[in-house]
Structures are given as C-alpha cells and as structure tokens.
Design an enzyme around this catalytic site. Structure first.
Site, short mmCIF file in Angstrom:
data_model
loop_
_atom_site.label_atom_id
_atom_site.label_comp_id
_atom_site.label_asym_id
_atom_site.label_seq_id
_atom_site.Cartn_x
_atom_site.Cartn_y
_atom_site.Cartn_z
N HIS A 46 0.84 -1.16 0.03
CA HIS A 46 0.10 0.01 0.04
C HIS A 46 0.78 1.37 -0.11
O HIS A 46 1.87 1.12 0.72
CB HIS A 46 -0.79 0.14 1.23
CG HIS A 46 -1.82 1.51 1.34
ND1 HIS A 46 -2.79 1.47 0.61
CD2 HIS A 46 -1.54 2.43 1.84
CE1 HIS A 46 -3.24 2.51 0.73
NE2 HIS A 46 -2.62 3.44 1.83
N ASP A 103 -15.85 1.12 7.20
CA ASP A 103 -14.81 2.10 6.79
C ASP A 103 -15.58 3.29 5.75
O ASP A 103 -15.38 4.35 5.95
CB ASP A 103 -13.64 1.61 6.04
CG ASP A 103 -12.74 2.67 5.77
OD1 ASP A 103 -12.28 3.32 6.35
OD2 ASP A 103 -12.39 2.78 4.61
N ARG A 105 -16.20 11.27 8.40
CA ARG A 105 -15.31 12.00 8.65
C ARG A 105 -14.79 13.16 7.80
O ARG A 105 -14.55 14.17 8.26
CB ARG A 105 -14.09 11.12 8.63
CG ARG A 105 -13.87 10.12 9.78
CD ARG A 105 -12.67 8.94 9.57
NE ARG A 105 -11.60 9.44 9.17
CZ ARG A 105 -10.66 8.77 8.32
NH1 ARG A 105 -10.68 7.46 7.92
NH2 ARG A 105 -9.33 9.24 8.32
N SER A 160 -8.13 2.88 8.97
CA SER A 160 -9.00 2.85 7.44
C SER A 160 -8.20 1.94 6.46
O SER A 160 -8.46 1.25 5.95
CB SER A 160 -9.30 4.39 6.85
OG SER A 160 -9.90 4.17 5.52
N LYS A 204 -8.83 -2.37 5.30
CA LYS A 204 -9.00 -2.75 4.09
C LYS A 204 -8.02 -3.86 3.48
O LYS A 204 -8.31 -4.68 2.71
CB LYS A 204 -9.00 -1.62 2.86
CG LYS A 204 -10.23 -0.75 3.16
CD LYS A 204 -10.38 0.28 2.23
CE LYS A 204 -9.34 1.40 2.25
NZ LYS A 204 -9.89 2.51 3.41
#
Length: 451
Positions: free
Chosen positions: A89, A168, A175, A190, A194
């Site tokens: 990521h 999320d 948010r 968050s 995932k």
C-alpha cells in the site's frame, strides 16, 4: 454480536472524557454503525471525540479488526498459498506507478497478490485510473473472480467491493464532512482494515513524505507509518513500512497512459533508476518478511531477474487479459520494444517547456507538476469528473542534470490547441536551477525502514 447492555451515548461520553474504549465497546459501536443503530450525529460525535483525544494502540487494533470484520473478507485462500499472499500500500505520491510493476513482478516470484487499490482524487493519481487507460480493462471483480485470477495469474489490481469493510465507508463519509479526516489513528485504521480484509500473510507500506505526498510533513508521515505497522502486526499480518522521499516526481511520467508506458519499460528492465529502485526495495522487504527470501537483498535479486527475463511483463499481460483486455492488443502492448502508442491513448499535441536558466537541476516541485497535470484533465477535482487518459507531463531532466537556457526540461501532452498560460507559468516555476550541482543527490528515495 452487539451487546444490548452498552449504550451508544455512554460510549461517546467515555471517549469525550478521555477514556480508553475496551475491545467489546469498540466492537459494539462498529457493529451498530453498520447495522444502522448509530445516528449520523452520534457517529460524528464519536469521531470528533477520537480526533480530539486520540486513539491508543489498545484501541486502534480492535477498531481496525472490527472494521475489517464488518463485511466480507477475501479467501479463505488455498492451503498451498500459505505464506505467499502479500500486498503493498502506498500513501500516495506524484508519478507513483509502483503497484503496476510490483504486483506482476511478485507474481512472477510465485506470490499471490490480491491488490485492492483506489482511484485518484486530488493531486495524486490512482492506480485504477491508470489501468483503465488500457482499453477493455475492468477493475471490478467479485471474490470468486479475484480467486480465479490469482490462481491463473498470481495477481490482480481491482477496486474495493461494496461488501468489503462497509464500516470504513460509513465512517469515512462522516469524517469527510466533520473535519476529522486528519487523525493518525483513524487514517491508519482505515488503510489497514482494507488490507487485512485481503487475508494477507505480509504487507509492505510505502509511506511518502515531501511536497508531492498526501502527507507532506515527515514527522507526521513517520507517526502514521509506526501506527500502521503496529496495527498490521497486531492483526497477525507481518508488516513493514518504508519512509520514502516524494519531493521530486517518481520516474519521468505523470498521467495515466504515460505512466502505463513507463511501467511497461520498467517491467522490461528499462525503467528510470529511481522507479526500479523503489520497486525492488519494497518487493525485497516483502519477500523477506513473508519468508520467501532469506534476506531483502535476495528478494531484490529475485525481483530484478523477473524484470530482465520478461517474466514480470508476461504476468502483467496475463493480468490485464484476465481483467478484460483484448488478448491480441495486450500481447502487442507488452512485447519488449513495441510501439505502445498503437494501443494506448495518446494526446493530440506534445509541447516542450524550455528552461529559462542555465545551470544544474536542483529540484522539481512534485505538487506543482501534479496540479498542472490535473488541470490538463489527467485527474479529478470531484469524484464525478471524467479523466482524459492521454494527457500529462514528461520530464526531460533528472536532479543534478546540467541544463542550458532554452533546453527542453518538460514536455506537456495536451489535447487543447495551446497550453494555458497559467499552466506554462506554473511549470516555469516548478524547476529550480542553480549555478552549481546539488550538494547531495539521493541515490534512493528510501530514508528509513520501520518494522
């Protein structure tokens, strides 16, 4: 299952007063968020309490676990894949096309990479948008389709399904409108929720800082990296983070089809040095922490071999075919030395911007370049905007390059008849040319490794 004895207002008050929520309380709250038992105003109040008082590690791990389990999780994966299901990521940066190269290179090393990725919004481009610049490629896939592609190819790059981590989605929407996005614990939860839902054995995080990063401040980026590593490891995913410099664009290309073209060069072992180095460093760490290489150096050697022997490019070809691309066009696109512009969308005009000074390239402002590319149509300023896959920017120089007044330093790929004056002016100011070479030239973007 939610605990009927727990009241949502009581949990909000506890967190508002600086208390630490228990795993049971967190699980109850997240379950009720998904089931509709929490009003939007209550969710906003809890998020603000978390934002103002922070989240302790003993809260972030159960919060992320509850979010991960709020919907579908991928798998169960076949037993023979044990230890080989991995992913990466990135927190986002200008010219960041690492996933397009790393996923197929890892698959060529025998890994399984169920990469759930995102679209671009703001100044950074999205991996899914870049893939969609290849005609026919679909980034939507069911759990069963993902498993089929992983079985046959070894990697896929797709978007988040509706049933993956629904908590999320609900929390992020609130948010966004309550001013609580920029909280390290909530950001980390968050992201990791995932990735954990992919049922990974190992995860590498590319945490960027600098002018072209989403998180500009290095100290805050480091705090986020540490928090994500703690959560990932706390959920049983072997997690490592690399702190990477994003003050200058990655590689030479900014823009969707342009970045696909550059990725293909890298998949054939002909990519820019900084791009290949980051691919190898991230992948080397991933192969090592997952137990598929005895050291990061061995992991890098394995990946490098796939870039030089054509195996990584072949995996990319197989992946895009599996995701909907025409097989003949995919093969033509992925052949080493082919004219990729017979397949990829190309801008109507290519116009150089020339240096106004002589000297040495000291810096290139990533953020300015990205914002100019965005204004050309390469990205979205709102989620509903249409992307022009063909447009973008092509750097002609590297940091430390000698340059003369009047030399091309960047080429603009555009579909409008002329480059708008404001874009040209901004690009003129995006390059810093100094009389002497830079005192230090980074040989690698990786500043630190956090595990």
């Amino acid at each position: 299952m939610a605990n009927a004895s727990l009241r949502i207002p009581d949990l909000i008050i506890k967190k508002r007063n600086g208390g630490v929520l228990t795993p049971e309380e967190i699980n109850h709250f997240v379950t009720e968020v998904v089931n509709g038992g929490v009003q939007e105003c209550q969710l906003g109040a809890m998020l603000m309490a978390m934002y103002l008082n922070g989240l302790a590690d003993e809260e972030t791990v159960p919060l992320t676990r509850a979010m991960m389990k709020s919907g579908d999780v991928l798998g169960p994966w076949p037993q023979e894949w044990s230890g080989k299901v991995v992913d990466k990521h990135s927190t986002g940066g200008v010219g960041d096309k690492i996933s397009l190269i790393l996923a197929p290179a890892l698959a060529a090393c025998g890994m399984k990479v169920p990469m759930v990725s995102g679209r671009g919004l703001g100044h950074t481009g999205g991996t899914l948008d870049k893939l969609e610049s290849i005609e026919g490629v679909s980034v939507s896939a069911s759990k069963d389709k993902m498993q089929q592609i992983l079985t046959e190819v070894g990697c896929c790059i797709v978007g988040q399904t509706e049933k993956l981590v629904p908590a999320d989605k609900k929390m992020y929407a609130i948010r966004d409108v309550t001013g609580t996005v920029e909280n390290i614990g909530l950001i980390a939860g968050s992201i990791i929720s995932k990735k954990a839902a992919e049922q990974l054995n190992a995860l590498v995080l590319d945490v960027k800082f600098g002018t072209g990063a989403v998180m500009v401040d290095e100290r805050k980026a480091r705090e986020l990296a540490n928090k994500m590593v703690t959560i990932g490891n706390g959920l049983g995913v072997k997690t490592v983070a690399l702190m990477t410099d994003m003050n200058n664009p990655i590689g030479k290309m900014i823009g969707n089809a342009l970045e696909i073209a550059e990725s293909l060069n890298c998949l054939h072992g002909n990519g820019p040095t900084d791009l290949e180095d980051l691919v190898l460093q991230l992948g080397g760490q991933l192969l090592f922490v997952s137990g598929n290489a005895t050291s990061t150096e061995e992991g890098q050697r394995k990946l490098k071999e796939t870039l030089t022997n054509g195996q990584a490019a072949k995996k990319f070809e197989q992946m895009i075919i599996a995701q909907g691309a025409d097989s003949e066009k995919a093969k033509a696109l992925c052949v080493k030395g082919s004219d990729v512009w017979k397949i990829l969308p190309r801008a109507n005009f290519i116009t150089p911007v020339k240096s106004k000074q002589s000297g040495f390239v000291n810096a290139i402002n990533s953020r300015t370049c990205a914002e100019c590319s965005l204004k050309l149509g390469a990205g979205r300023q709102a989620s509903s905007d249409q992307i022009n896959f063909a447009v973008g920017l092509e750097m002609c120089v590297d940091i430390g390059t000698s340059i003369k007044e009047g030399d091309d330093w960047i080429r603009v790929h555009h579909d409008c008849d002329v480059i708008p004056d404001d874009i040209k002016e901004r690009l003129n100011n995006a390059i810093d040319v100094t009389p002497s070479p830079p005192k230090t030239i980074l040989t690698t973007r990786v500043k630190d490794i956090i595990s």
